[in-house]
Motif scaffolding. Structure first.
Motif, PDB file in Angstrom:
ATOM      1  N   ARG A 178       0.835  -1.205   0.000  1.00 10.97           N
ATOM      2  CA  ARG A 178       0.000   0.000   0.000  1.00 10.97           C
ATOM      3  C   ARG A 178       0.873   1.259   0.000  1.00 10.97           C
ATOM      4  NH1 ARG A 178      -5.548  -0.717   1.910  1.00 10.97           N
ATOM      5  NH2 ARG A 178      -5.897  -2.873   2.585  1.00 10.97           N
ATOM      6  N   THR A 179       1.921   1.256   0.817  1.00  9.85           N
ATOM      7  CA  THR A 179       2.776   2.448   0.887  1.00  9.85           C
ATOM      8  C   THR A 179       3.542   2.642  -0.412  1.00  9.85           C
ATOM      9  OG1 THR A 179       4.640   1.210   1.867  1.00  9.85           O
ATOM     10  CG2 THR A 179       3.038   2.204   3.382  1.00  9.85           C
ATOM     11  N   HIS A 180       3.965   1.541  -1.039  1.00 13.47           N
ATOM     12  CA  HIS A 180       4.701   1.642  -2.299  1.00 13.47           C
ATOM     13  C   HIS A 180       3.809   2.164  -3.422  1.00 13.47           C
ATOM     14  CE1 HIS A 180       8.051  -1.389  -1.022  1.00 13.47           C
ATOM     15  NE2 HIS A 180       8.102  -0.240  -0.385  1.00 13.47           N
ATOM     16  N   SER A 181       2.565   1.687  -3.466  1.00 10.21           N
ATOM     17  CA  SER A 181       1.657   2.117  -4.531  1.00 10.21           C
ATOM     18  C   SER A 181       1.259   3.576  -4.377  1.00 10.21           C
ATOM     19  CB  SER A 181       0.399   1.249  -4.530  1.00 10.21           C
ATOM     20  OG  SER A 181      -0.335   1.409  -3.328  1.00 10.21           O
ATOM     21  N   SER A 182       1.363   4.091  -3.141  1.00 11.56           N
ATOM     22  CA  SER A 182       1.001   5.487  -2.892  1.00 11.56           C
ATOM     23  C   SER A 182       2.224   6.388  -2.760  1.00 11.56           C
ATOM     24  CB  SER A 182       0.168   5.581  -1.599  1.00 11.56           C
ATOM     25  OG  SER A 182      -0.973   4.760  -1.675  1.00 11.56           O
ATOM     26  N   ARG A 183       3.391   5.831  -3.024  1.00  5.24           N
ATOM     27  CA  ARG A 183       4.623   6.604  -2.842  1.00  5.24           C
ATOM     28  C   ARG A 183       4.645   7.813  -3.765  1.00  5.24           C
ATOM     29  NH1 ARG A 183       9.901   3.161  -2.525  1.00  5.24           N
ATOM     30  NH2 ARG A 183       8.959   2.784  -0.476  1.00  5.24           N
ATOM     31  N   ARG A 184       5.017   8.942  -3.215  1.00  2.00           N
ATOM     32  CA  ARG A 184       5.027  10.192  -3.956  1.00  2.00           C
ATOM     33  C   ARG A 184       6.413  10.466  -4.517  1.00  2.00           C
ATOM     34  NH1 ARG A 184       0.622  12.700  -3.286  1.00  2.00           N
ATOM     35  NH2 ARG A 184       1.493  14.642  -4.025  1.00  2.00           N
TER      36      ARG A 184
END
Length: 308
Positions: A178-184
């Motif tokens: 989840r954090t990787h897919s939302s990484r900015r």
């Protein structure tokens, strides 16, 4: 009670070895809960449970730090589970509570604070990460924080969340995805600060076209009011609509004052009324072109307590 007398009582009750980690417990609870007030409650409850131990039981605890972190993890898991039902009844958009600079040092510092905790406490928790954490299940969130922030083993985490080590490993992988897919996009603090300065200067003028110029065309404006103050009831999309919504604030609050402040360790804005009270705290996401593409605005007075 004198300071000397207080310290004597602390030593006799076994508080001193545990109180040294208060800042870390607060910081970790905040990561898990996204609420400063709830983090205080979780930390307090952990100390209550520590004091309920007998002297013999406390003496058998090899590491008060590890014991307290595990207990805080269990408490936060319970709090997150019960909070999900409350959030279904929440009015409007939900955002994590923004943290001002120095919140842990001002509320959690003690003469006994453990130096080994300082780095972990000092690590800023960005609003972007907290927003992603809000999308996780309670178990995913607790596992992610314990494993990725505190390097707990999956065997240790299993005892906290009541799952097998293999299940905890899977939860961690899911949370990390989840954090990787939302990484900015990686943007320097300096670039973000310059973008926020330009945004604030444009906002102060009330000029919609000037504000549009510093925003990404697909910018999203997310406002958390809790239904207690005026705010858009849903996410506003697009530079023009977002700029109009922001500039309308100046019509309703012509005496508003804007201050550049650190919000969750990143450049942000505090909007204050004529009496100096906080009306809103604003944090930002920025894209690779250095245009602001997400604006998170906290308007809920209950989540602005630490800003007053």
């Amino acid at each position: 009670m004198s300071l000397q007398r207080h310290e004597t009582v602390a030593n006799k009750t076994g508080v001193e070895p545990a109180i040294a980690h208060r800042q870390l417990l607060l910081a970790m609870s905040y990561r898990m809960l996204g609420s400063l007030a709830d983090a205080e409650d979780a930390t307090q409850e952990a100390y209550v449970r520590w004091l309920r131990l007998s002297g013999l039981e406390r003496a058998e605890v090899v590491s008060p730090r590890a014991w307290l972190l595990k207990v805080v993890g269990r408490i936060c898991l319970d709090m997150l589970t019960s909070a999900r039902a409350r959030r279904e009844r929440y009015v409007g958009e939900w955002l994590p509570e923004p943290a001002p600079a120095g919140v842990w040092t001002s509320h959690g510092a003690t003469p006994q604070s453990d130096p080994s905790d300082r780095i972990e406490v000092a690590e800023a928790v960005s609003m972007a990460l907290l927003v992603v954490l809000e999308t996780m299940t309670p178990a995913e969130r607790v596992v992610f924080v314990l494993h990725d922030s505190l390097q707990f083993t999956f065997k240790e985490i299993a005892a906290v969340v009541g799952r097998s080590p293999a299940a905890c490993r899977q939860l961690a992988a899911s949370a990390r995805a989840r954090t990787h897919s939302s990484r900015r996009s990686e943007v320097s603090a300096r670039d973000l600060k310059e973008a926020v300065r330009a945004f604030t200067a444009a906002w102060e003028t009330g000029d919609v076209s000037r504000l549009v110029a510093v925003l990404d065309p697909k910018v999203a404006l997310v406002v958390d009011s809790g239904g207690r103050v005026s705010a858009p009831s849903s996410v506003v999309h697009g530079a023009t609509d977002c700029a109009q919504a922001l500039c309308s604030v100046l019509v309703r609050q012509p005496d508003v004052q804007f201050e550049l402040r650190s919000v969750n360790g990143a450049p942000g804005v505090r909007a204050a009324g004529a009496d100096g009270s906080s009306l809103a705290v604003v944090s930002f996401g920025i894209d690779a072109r250095h245009a602001l593409d997400v604006i998170w605005v906290m308007r809920n007075p209950a989540k602005l307590v630490y800003w007053n």
